[in-house]
Design an enzyme around this catalytic site. Structure first.
Site, PDB file in Angstrom:
ATOM      1  CG  HIS A  63      -1.992  -0.985   1.212  1.00 25.82           C
ATOM      2  ND1 HIS A  63      -3.039  -0.953   2.101  1.00 25.82           N
ATOM      3  CD2 HIS A  63      -2.216  -2.058   0.410  1.00 25.82           C
ATOM      4  CE1 HIS A  63      -3.861  -1.954   1.852  1.00 25.82           C
ATOM      5  NE2 HIS A  63      -3.370  -2.654   0.837  1.00 25.82           N
ATOM      6  CD  GLU A  65      -1.829   4.153   3.544  1.00 25.20           C
ATOM      7  OE1 GLU A  65      -2.970   4.431   3.940  1.00 25.20           O
ATOM      8  OE2 GLU A  65      -1.611   3.353   2.595  1.00 25.20           O
ATOM      9  CB  CYS A  93      -6.433  -0.498   5.379  1.00 26.73           C
ATOM     10  SG  CYS A  93      -4.732  -1.111   5.277  1.00 26.73           S
ATOM     11  CB  CYS A  96      -1.839   1.485   6.313  1.00 26.26           C
ATOM     12  SG  CYS A  96      -1.494   0.686   4.728  1.00 26.26           S
TER      13      CYS A  96
END
Length: 172
Positions: A63, A65, A93, A96
């Protein structure tokens, strides 16, 4: 966690860095990824940036992040990213959010809320959970309309493409 109603006014610098994150999200989209971008800043300087790369990297953890945190750790030679701010186009999420807590990021500024998996107050809030050993300031809603529109446009186009592929298969 602040809500949009009581969220502090975002600075010109905040807008600048979120616009950078939006550009990174465009890069993710150009690569066929969900358009999410992130920028990590310390003392007004960009330390690291990233965008979603889960599909291309064949890695569920890639992701925006996570990519940014990995790069920042290498730049600072420390997994603790003290006194930093993360700008990200979509609410983190749970994965993260957990990584941001472990990394000790001080401030998280995000654009669009994630109605399915948002872990910074929309679905759940890991940043205010009693088990959290570190706390971060979370500020939602910076350029929210622009960030949401970017994501909605992507998913609308993707659904249309999938529908066309299915119709094409039926016609074979």
């Amino acid at each position: 966690m602040s809500t949009e109603q009581d969220s502090p006014q975002f600075s010109e610098q905040d807008h600048h860095f979120m616009r950078m994150a939006i550009e990174l999200a465009q890069r993710a989209e150009a690569e066929g990824e969900v358009p999410v971008g992130a920028v990590l800043v310390k003392q007004g300087e960009v330390i690291a940036q990233g965008w979603n790369q889960s599909i291309g990297e064949h890695d569920a953890t890639a992701h925006a992040e996570m990519q940014t945190l990995r790069k920042a750790g290498q730049v600072l030679q420390n997994y603790r990213l003290l006194d930093t701010t993360l700008y990200v186009t979509l609410e983190p999420c749970p994965m993260c959010a957990g990584a941001l807590l472990h990394s000790r990021v001080k401030r998280i500024v995000f654009g669009a809320r994630d109605l399915k998996a948002g872990a910074a107050g929309t679905v759940l809030n890991l940043f205010e959970h009693q088990a959290a050993y570190h706390y971060a300031d979370v500020e939602p809603g910076l350029l929210e309309d622009e960030c949401r529109a970017q994501l909605q446009s992507f998913f609308k186009r993707r659904r249309k493409e999938q529908k066309a592929r299915k119709a094409e298969k039926k016609g074979e």
